[in-house]
Design a protein around this motif. Structure first.
Motif, PDB file in Angstrom:
ATOM      1  N   TRP A   1       0.842  -1.194   0.000  1.00 31.65           N
ATOM      2  CA  TRP A   1       0.000   0.000   0.000  1.00 31.65           C
ATOM      3  C   TRP A   1       0.876   1.242   0.000  1.00 31.65           C
TER       4      TRP A   1
ATOM      5  N   THR B   1      -2.822   5.526   1.121  1.00 33.10           N
ATOM      6  CA  THR B   1      -3.850   4.496   1.274  1.00 33.10           C
ATOM      7  C   THR B   1      -3.865   3.960   2.696  1.00 33.10           C
ATOM      8  N   GLU B   2      -2.680   3.777   3.277  1.00 31.47           N
ATOM      9  CA  GLU B   2      -2.599   3.298   4.662  1.00 31.47           C
ATOM     10  C   GLU B   2      -3.298   4.255   5.627  1.00 31.47           C
TER      11      GLU B   2
END
Length: 207
Positions: A58, A62-63
């Motif tokens: 990721w 996104t994390e």
């Protein structure tokens, strides 16, 4: 009272969270022990997504979204109801970890982390214990566990070193709620200091 534990991988914070929860329970407090990512069914599903697999699985952006989604579910389903019922909540990691792992070590994204936190989470712990340890020792401990959730450990010593410096800076930024604990000592010695500080904080609140 909402108590959290933070630190680099292998610092011993999970052990200390468990020991404090057990000690407070034995002292007559009603305690809920939980963790992040996780702590609710939906958040545990997200945990598997973010802690397993290739280190580059990721992006940091996104994390941030995944961890915030997990934290929101955790807050709604576990933390807020437990506090409303009068429990002491002891949590292994919270938003400070996202400020470090995604906001600092994987890019200059702290502003995005804080903006999402204000919008979707909106609360900080009452007391945070930072278990501080040498990054090389912590990484050796973490890798020695040989578990399946080693995605962040696989990012190496450089990241852990940056994380330690970041956590110590964060402890100064949020000084009123942070207690920095030397994690290089035997676990029972660390636990005794943590227990004394937590007990004093609870007594100051009339609990």
């Amino acid at each position: 009272m909402f108590i959290t534990f933070e630190g680099i991988d292998g610092s011993g914070k999970s052990t200390q969270a468990r020991l404090l929860a057990e000690a407070l329970g034995a002292a007559g407090h009603s305690v809920v022990r939980t963790r992040e990512p996780g702590g609710s069914p939906g958040a545990e599903e997200i945990r598997a997504l973010v802690l397993q697999g290739d280190p580059e699985r990721w992006s940091a952006e996104t994390e941030i979204l995944l961890f915030t989604a997990a934290r929101r579910d955790h807050l709604e389903r576990t933390i807020t109801p437990a506090l409303a019922a009068g429990n002491v909540v002891v949590c292994d990691r919270f938003a400070d970890s996202t400020r470090m792992y995604q906001g600092l070590s994987r890019g200059d994204l702290r502003a995005q982390v804080d903006a999402l936190h204000r919008l979707m989470i909106g609360r900080e712990p009452d007391l945070t214990f930072l278990i501080d340890i040498d990054p090389a020792v912590g990484l050796s401990r973490a890798k020695g566990r040989q578990g399946h959730e080693e995605r962040f450990e696989d990012m190496g010593l450089g990241m852990q070193t940056q994380m330690r410096a970041g956590f110590l800076a964060l402890a100064k930024e949020f000084a009123p709620r942070f207690r920095v604990i030397d994690g290089a000592r035997p676990a029972e010695v660390v636990a005794a200091e943590v227990r004394a500080l937590a007990t004093a904080a609870l007594e100051a609140r009339g609990q």
